[in-house]
Write a protein that holds these residues in place. Structure first.
Motif: not given
Lengths: 128, 237
Positions: A72-76, A116-118
Protein backbone atom coordinates in the motif's frame (compact mmCIF):
# COMPACT_ATOMS: atom_id res chain seq x y z
CA UNK A 1 -19.72 -1.15 -45.44
CA UNK A 2 -16.68 -3.18 -44.38
CA UNK A 3 -16.41 -4.70 -40.95
CA UNK A 4 -14.03 -2.95 -38.59
CA UNK A 5 -10.42 -4.05 -38.80
CA UNK A 6 -7.32 -3.56 -36.72
CA UNK A 7 -4.07 -2.43 -38.30
CA UNK A 8 -0.88 -3.19 -36.44
CA UNK A 9 2.02 -0.78 -36.63
CA UNK A 10 5.42 -0.82 -35.01
CA UNK A 11 5.16 0.57 -31.48
CA UNK A 12 7.55 3.32 -30.42
CA UNK A 13 10.30 2.15 -28.09
CA UNK A 14 9.09 2.68 -24.49
CA UNK A 15 10.69 5.68 -22.78
CA UNK A 16 10.41 7.15 -19.30
CA UNK A 17 7.14 8.88 -20.20
CA UNK A 18 5.52 5.68 -21.51
CA UNK A 19 6.63 3.65 -18.51
CA UNK A 20 5.48 6.36 -16.06
CA UNK A 21 2.09 6.59 -17.78
CA UNK A 22 1.60 2.81 -17.67
CA UNK A 23 2.81 2.68 -14.07
CA UNK A 24 0.27 5.33 -13.04
CA UNK A 25 -2.55 3.21 -14.47
CA UNK A 26 -1.42 -0.26 -13.40
CA UNK A 27 -0.52 0.92 -9.90
CA UNK A 28 -3.98 2.52 -9.69
CA UNK A 29 -5.54 -0.87 -10.51
CA UNK A 30 -3.59 -2.43 -7.66
CA UNK A 31 -4.32 0.49 -5.36
CA UNK A 32 -8.08 0.09 -5.65
CA UNK A 33 -8.30 -3.24 -3.73
CA UNK A 34 -5.48 -2.25 -1.38
CA UNK A 35 -6.99 1.11 -0.40
CA UNK A 36 -10.59 -0.12 -0.24
CA UNK A 37 -9.50 -3.13 1.81
CA UNK A 38 -7.65 -0.82 4.18
CA UNK A 39 -10.54 1.65 4.51
CA UNK A 40 -13.13 -1.11 4.98
CA UNK A 41 -11.12 -2.88 7.65
CA UNK A 42 -9.66 0.03 9.61
CA UNK A 43 -12.51 2.52 9.37
CA UNK A 44 -15.63 0.34 9.15
CA UNK A 45 -15.08 -3.23 10.33
CA UNK A 46 -12.67 -2.42 13.16
CA UNK A 47 -13.38 1.31 13.47
CA UNK A 48 -10.83 4.02 14.18
CA UNK A 49 -11.81 4.29 17.87
CA UNK A 50 -10.95 0.64 18.51
CA UNK A 51 -7.48 0.84 17.01
CA UNK A 52 -5.11 0.64 19.96
CA UNK A 53 -1.68 -0.73 20.72
CA UNK A 54 -3.02 -4.29 21.04
CA UNK A 55 -4.65 -4.09 17.63
CA UNK A 56 -1.43 -2.75 16.06
CA UNK A 57 0.52 -5.56 17.74
CA UNK A 58 -2.01 -8.08 16.41
CA UNK A 59 -1.62 -6.81 12.85
CA UNK A 60 2.13 -6.66 13.17
CA UNK A 61 2.20 -10.29 14.22
CA UNK A 62 1.11 -11.29 10.71
CA UNK A 63 3.63 -11.13 7.86
CA UNK A 64 0.65 -10.96 5.47
CA UNK A 65 -0.60 -7.66 6.89
CA UNK A 66 2.91 -6.26 7.00
CA UNK A 67 3.37 -7.10 3.32
CA UNK A 68 -0.06 -5.61 2.58
CA UNK A 69 0.89 -2.34 4.28
CA UNK A 70 4.24 -2.22 2.48
CA UNK A 71 2.52 -2.69 -0.90
CA UNK A 72 0.00 0.00 0.00
CA UNK A 73 2.83 2.37 0.90
CA UNK A 74 4.78 1.54 -2.27
CA UNK A 75 1.91 1.97 -4.74
CA UNK A 76 0.30 4.98 -3.05
CA UNK A 77 3.64 6.75 -2.76
CA UNK A 78 4.56 5.93 -6.37
CA UNK A 79 1.25 7.39 -7.46
CA UNK A 80 1.91 10.56 -5.48
CA UNK A 81 5.51 10.92 -6.65
CA UNK A 82 4.47 10.57 -10.28
CA UNK A 83 1.86 13.28 -9.66
CA UNK A 84 4.56 15.55 -8.21
CA UNK A 85 6.68 14.83 -11.29
CA UNK A 86 3.86 15.97 -13.57
CA UNK A 87 3.39 19.19 -11.60
CA UNK A 88 7.11 19.99 -11.46
CA UNK A 89 7.41 19.38 -15.21
CA UNK A 90 5.32 22.53 -15.69
CA UNK A 91 8.13 24.54 -14.13
CA UNK A 92 11.23 22.62 -15.25
CA UNK A 93 11.65 22.90 -19.01
CA UNK A 94 15.26 21.92 -19.71
CA UNK A 95 15.54 18.27 -20.85
CA UNK A 96 18.69 17.76 -18.74
CA UNK A 97 16.96 19.05 -15.59
CA UNK A 98 13.88 16.96 -16.39
CA UNK A 99 16.10 13.88 -16.56
CA UNK A 100 17.54 14.73 -13.15
CA UNK A 101 14.02 15.27 -11.84
CA UNK A 102 12.84 11.88 -13.15
CA UNK A 103 15.71 9.90 -11.71
CA UNK A 104 15.81 11.97 -8.51
CA UNK A 105 12.13 11.30 -7.82
CA UNK A 106 12.59 7.61 -8.62
CA UNK A 107 15.44 7.45 -6.11
CA UNK A 108 13.27 9.33 -3.56
CA UNK A 109 10.52 6.74 -4.03
CA UNK A 110 12.96 3.82 -3.68
CA UNK A 111 14.49 5.24 -0.47
CA UNK A 112 11.13 5.96 1.20
CA UNK A 113 9.66 2.57 0.25
CA UNK A 114 12.86 0.82 1.39
CA UNK A 115 12.77 2.56 4.78
CA UNK A 116 9.04 1.84 5.13
CA UNK A 117 9.49 -1.76 3.97
CA UNK A 118 12.34 -2.39 6.40
CA UNK A 119 10.30 -0.93 9.27
CA UNK A 120 7.11 -2.79 8.37
CA UNK A 121 8.42 -6.18 7.30
CA UNK A 122 11.61 -6.16 9.31
CA UNK A 123 9.66 -5.22 12.40
CA UNK A 124 10.98 -3.65 15.56
CA UNK A 125 13.19 -5.11 18.24
CA UNK A 126 11.32 -5.61 21.42
CA UNK A 127 12.90 -4.10 24.47
CA UNK A 128 13.95 -6.90 26.78
CA UNK B 1 -29.65 46.12 -26.02
CA UNK B 2 -26.88 47.94 -24.21
CA UNK B 3 -23.58 46.22 -23.46
CA UNK B 4 -20.51 47.12 -21.44
CA UNK B 5 -17.60 46.09 -23.61
CA UNK B 6 -14.00 45.70 -22.43
CA UNK B 7 -11.31 45.05 -25.02
CA UNK B 8 -7.68 44.18 -24.34
CA UNK B 9 -5.34 46.62 -26.03
CA UNK B 10 -1.58 46.40 -26.45
CA UNK B 11 0.81 47.91 -28.92
CA UNK B 12 4.38 46.77 -28.31
CA UNK B 13 7.06 49.48 -28.63
CA UNK B 14 4.42 52.20 -28.11
CA UNK B 15 5.51 52.75 -24.53
CA UNK B 16 1.97 52.04 -23.30
CA UNK B 17 1.35 49.11 -21.01
CA UNK B 18 -1.32 46.55 -21.88
CA UNK B 19 -4.69 47.91 -20.84
CA UNK B 20 -8.42 47.57 -21.51
CA UNK B 21 -10.54 50.01 -23.47
CA UNK B 22 -14.14 50.25 -22.31
CA UNK B 23 -17.20 51.05 -24.39
CA UNK B 24 -20.89 51.28 -23.66
CA UNK B 25 -22.65 50.31 -26.89
CA UNK B 26 -26.04 49.67 -28.41
CA UNK B 27 -26.08 46.34 -30.25
CA UNK B 28 -28.61 43.80 -31.48
CA UNK B 29 -28.90 40.64 -29.38
CA UNK B 30 -28.38 38.65 -32.57
CA UNK B 31 -25.14 40.46 -33.41
CA UNK B 32 -22.07 38.29 -33.34
CA UNK B 33 -19.07 39.34 -31.24
CA UNK B 34 -17.23 39.93 -34.51
CA UNK B 35 -19.97 42.41 -35.52
CA UNK B 36 -19.43 44.22 -32.24
CA UNK B 37 -15.68 44.47 -32.91
CA UNK B 38 -16.39 45.74 -36.42
CA UNK B 39 -18.71 48.35 -34.92
CA UNK B 40 -15.98 49.51 -32.51
CA UNK B 41 -13.52 49.81 -35.36
CA UNK B 42 -15.96 51.68 -37.57
CA UNK B 43 -17.40 54.06 -34.97
CA UNK B 44 -14.86 54.39 -32.17
CA UNK B 45 -11.31 53.32 -32.89
CA UNK B 46 -10.02 52.27 -36.33
CA UNK B 47 -6.69 51.25 -34.76
CA UNK B 48 -8.23 48.20 -33.03
CA UNK B 49 -6.42 45.14 -34.43
CA UNK B 50 -7.79 41.62 -34.75
CA UNK B 51 -7.71 38.83 -37.32
CA UNK B 52 -10.77 37.98 -39.39
CA UNK B 53 -11.30 36.48 -42.79
CA UNK B 54 -14.35 34.45 -43.77
CA UNK B 55 -16.46 35.53 -40.79
CA UNK B 56 -18.45 32.29 -41.02
CA UNK B 57 -16.60 29.90 -38.71
CA UNK B 58 -14.60 28.21 -41.43
CA UNK B 59 -11.22 29.94 -41.67
CA UNK B 60 -10.45 29.97 -37.93
CA UNK B 61 -8.85 33.44 -37.99
CA UNK B 62 -10.82 35.13 -35.23
CA UNK B 63 -10.26 32.85 -32.24
CA UNK B 64 -10.06 34.91 -29.05
CA UNK B 65 -11.13 34.86 -25.42
CA UNK B 66 -14.70 36.01 -24.98
CA UNK B 67 -15.61 36.35 -21.31
CA UNK B 68 -12.73 34.02 -20.50
CA UNK B 69 -13.66 31.27 -22.95
CA UNK B 70 -11.86 30.61 -26.19
CA UNK B 71 -14.19 30.91 -29.17
CA UNK B 72 -14.48 32.24 -32.70
CA UNK B 73 -15.82 35.80 -32.56
CA UNK B 74 -17.85 35.10 -35.72
CA UNK B 75 -19.71 32.18 -34.11
CA UNK B 76 -20.75 33.72 -30.79
CA UNK B 77 -23.94 35.75 -30.59
CA UNK B 78 -24.16 38.52 -28.01
CA UNK B 79 -27.43 37.10 -26.63
CA UNK B 80 -25.79 33.73 -26.00
CA UNK B 81 -23.23 35.23 -23.61
CA UNK B 82 -25.95 35.59 -20.95
CA UNK B 83 -24.37 38.84 -19.79
CA UNK B 84 -24.29 42.45 -20.89
CA UNK B 85 -20.69 42.68 -19.66
CA UNK B 86 -18.42 41.42 -22.41
CA UNK B 87 -14.64 41.12 -22.08
CA UNK B 88 -12.57 40.32 -25.14
CA UNK B 89 -8.95 39.27 -24.83
CA UNK B 90 -6.34 37.60 -27.02
CA UNK B 91 -5.66 33.85 -26.83
CA UNK B 92 -3.47 32.75 -23.93
CA UNK B 93 -0.10 31.04 -24.22
CA UNK B 94 0.93 32.83 -27.43
CA UNK B 95 2.70 36.20 -27.49
CA UNK B 96 0.53 39.21 -28.26
CA UNK B 97 1.67 41.04 -31.38
CA UNK B 98 -0.97 43.73 -31.14
CA UNK B 99 -4.35 44.01 -29.39
CA UNK B 100 -6.18 40.73 -30.15
CA UNK B 101 -3.56 39.39 -32.60
CA UNK B 102 -1.20 36.73 -31.24
CA UNK B 103 1.92 35.21 -32.75
CA UNK B 104 0.66 31.95 -34.29
CA UNK B 105 4.11 30.81 -35.46
CA UNK B 106 4.89 28.57 -32.42
CA UNK B 107 1.46 26.97 -32.91
CA UNK B 108 2.13 26.28 -36.60
CA UNK B 109 5.64 24.99 -35.77
CA UNK B 110 4.03 22.32 -33.58
CA UNK B 111 1.49 21.57 -36.29
CA UNK B 112 4.26 21.08 -38.87
CA UNK B 113 6.26 18.89 -36.47
CA UNK B 114 3.72 16.03 -36.66
CA UNK B 115 3.99 15.62 -40.45
CA UNK B 116 0.40 16.70 -41.13
CA UNK B 117 0.29 15.47 -44.68
CA UNK B 118 -0.38 12.21 -46.49
CA UNK B 119 2.63 9.89 -46.74
CA UNK B 120 2.63 6.76 -48.86
CA UNK B 121 5.60 6.01 -51.08
CA UNK B 122 4.39 2.58 -52.18
CA UNK B 123 3.42 1.77 -55.76
CA UNK B 124 0.09 3.11 -56.94
CA UNK B 125 -2.70 0.56 -57.53
CA UNK B 126 -2.57 -1.35 -60.83
CA UNK B 127 -4.95 1.07 -62.52
CA UNK B 128 -2.63 3.96 -61.57
CA UNK B 129 -5.49 5.82 -59.95
CA UNK B 130 -6.42 6.57 -56.35
CA UNK B 131 -5.82 4.40 -53.31
CA UNK B 132 -9.25 3.23 -52.29
CA UNK B 133 -10.65 3.29 -48.79
CA UNK B 134 -13.89 1.87 -47.42
CA UNK B 135 -16.50 4.21 -45.90
CA UNK B 136 -15.74 2.66 -42.48
CA UNK B 137 -12.04 3.36 -42.87
CA UNK B 138 -12.79 6.96 -43.89
CA UNK B 139 -15.24 7.39 -41.01
CA UNK B 140 -12.52 6.43 -38.53
CA UNK B 141 -10.72 9.77 -38.75
CA UNK B 142 -13.62 11.92 -39.91
CA UNK B 143 -13.81 13.88 -36.65
CA UNK B 144 -10.17 14.96 -36.75
CA UNK B 145 -10.39 16.15 -40.37
CA UNK B 146 -12.59 19.01 -39.13
CA UNK B 147 -9.74 21.00 -37.54
CA UNK B 148 -9.43 24.55 -38.89
CA UNK B 149 -6.23 25.41 -36.98
CA UNK B 150 -7.77 28.29 -35.07
CA UNK B 151 -5.64 27.46 -31.97
CA UNK B 152 -8.63 27.74 -29.61
CA UNK B 153 -7.82 24.30 -28.20
CA UNK B 154 -4.05 24.60 -27.81
CA UNK B 155 -4.31 28.05 -26.24
CA UNK B 156 -6.87 26.78 -23.71
CA UNK B 157 -4.53 24.04 -22.49
CA UNK B 158 -2.73 24.65 -19.15
CA UNK B 159 0.00 22.17 -20.12
CA UNK B 160 0.73 24.37 -23.16
CA UNK B 161 0.64 27.56 -21.05
CA UNK B 162 3.19 26.00 -18.70
CA UNK B 163 5.46 24.62 -21.40
CA UNK B 164 5.32 25.99 -24.93
CA UNK B 165 7.36 23.02 -26.15
CA UNK B 166 4.33 20.74 -25.68
CA UNK B 167 2.95 20.13 -29.19
CA UNK B 168 -0.58 20.83 -27.93
CA UNK B 169 -4.03 19.44 -28.75
CA UNK B 170 -4.31 20.80 -32.32
CA UNK B 171 -1.06 19.15 -33.43
CA UNK B 172 -2.17 15.85 -31.86
CA UNK B 173 -5.56 16.09 -33.60
CA UNK B 174 -3.78 16.52 -36.94
CA UNK B 175 -1.41 13.65 -36.18
CA UNK B 176 -4.46 11.50 -35.32
CA UNK B 177 -6.04 12.38 -38.67
CA UNK B 178 -3.13 10.74 -40.55
CA UNK B 179 -2.22 8.02 -38.02
CA UNK B 180 -5.74 6.57 -38.41
CA UNK B 181 -5.88 6.99 -42.20
CA UNK B 182 -5.67 3.44 -43.59
CA UNK B 183 -3.91 4.70 -46.75
CA UNK B 184 -1.09 6.45 -44.90
CA UNK B 185 2.12 4.56 -44.11
CA UNK B 186 3.88 6.89 -41.64
CA UNK B 187 1.88 6.09 -38.49
CA UNK B 188 4.98 4.73 -36.73
CA UNK B 189 6.97 7.93 -37.36
CA UNK B 190 4.12 10.06 -36.05
CA UNK B 191 3.66 7.83 -33.00
CA UNK B 192 7.40 8.28 -32.30
CA UNK B 193 6.91 12.06 -32.35
CA UNK B 194 3.84 11.77 -30.14
CA UNK B 195 5.79 9.57 -27.69
CA UNK B 196 8.43 12.23 -27.01
CA UNK B 197 8.45 14.13 -23.72
CA UNK B 198 6.75 17.04 -25.52
CA UNK B 199 4.08 14.77 -27.03
CA UNK B 200 0.81 13.26 -25.84
CA UNK B 201 2.04 12.45 -22.32
CA UNK B 202 1.83 16.14 -21.38
CA UNK B 203 -1.97 15.90 -21.70
CA UNK B 204 -3.68 15.78 -18.28
CA UNK B 205 -7.10 14.99 -19.73
CA UNK B 206 -8.86 18.08 -18.40
CA UNK B 207 -11.06 18.56 -21.49
CA UNK B 208 -10.42 22.34 -21.88
CA UNK B 209 -9.55 21.69 -25.53
CA UNK B 210 -12.74 19.76 -26.22
CA UNK B 211 -14.81 22.54 -24.66
CA UNK B 212 -12.99 25.25 -26.64
CA UNK B 213 -13.14 23.61 -30.08
CA UNK B 214 -15.51 25.59 -32.35
CA UNK B 215 -15.83 22.52 -34.61
CA UNK B 216 -16.89 20.23 -31.75
CA UNK B 217 -14.02 17.83 -32.37
CA UNK B 218 -13.72 15.27 -29.56
CA UNK B 219 -10.12 16.29 -28.97
CA UNK B 220 -9.47 14.62 -25.62
CA UNK B 221 -10.80 11.35 -27.05
CA UNK B 222 -8.47 11.68 -30.06
CA UNK B 223 -5.52 12.27 -27.71
CA UNK B 224 -6.49 9.17 -25.69
CA UNK B 225 -6.64 7.13 -28.91
CA UNK B 226 -3.14 8.24 -29.87
CA UNK B 227 -1.88 7.30 -26.37
CA UNK B 228 -3.50 3.87 -26.75
CA UNK B 229 -1.92 3.41 -30.19
CA UNK B 230 1.52 4.20 -28.73
CA UNK B 231 1.05 1.60 -26.00
CA UNK B 232 -0.53 -1.16 -28.11
CA UNK B 233 0.68 -0.48 -31.67
CA UNK B 234 -2.86 -1.28 -32.77
CA UNK B 235 -4.98 1.07 -34.89
CA UNK B 236 -8.62 0.11 -34.77
CA UNK B 237 -10.45 1.13 -37.89
Amino acid sequence: MNASTVRTVQKPKPNYETIAWKWMRYSALLLIPLVWGHVLLQDIIVGVHRIDLDYVALRWASIGWRTYDTLLLAFAFAHGVNGIRQVLRDYIHSPAKQKWLNWGLLAFWVVIVAIGGIALIGGVRTIP
Amino acid sequence: MQINLKIFRYLPDSGNKPHYDKYVMEVNPTDRVLDVLEQVRADNDPSLAYRRSCAHGVCGSDAMQINGHNALACKVLVKDLDSTDITIEPLRGLNVLRDLIVDMEPFFDHFRSVQPYFINDSELPADGKERLQSPTERERFDDTTKCILCAACTSSCPSFWADGKYVGPAAIVNAHRFIYDSRDTAATERLEIMNEATGVWRCRTIFNCTEACPRDIKITKAIAEVKKAIITGKLEN
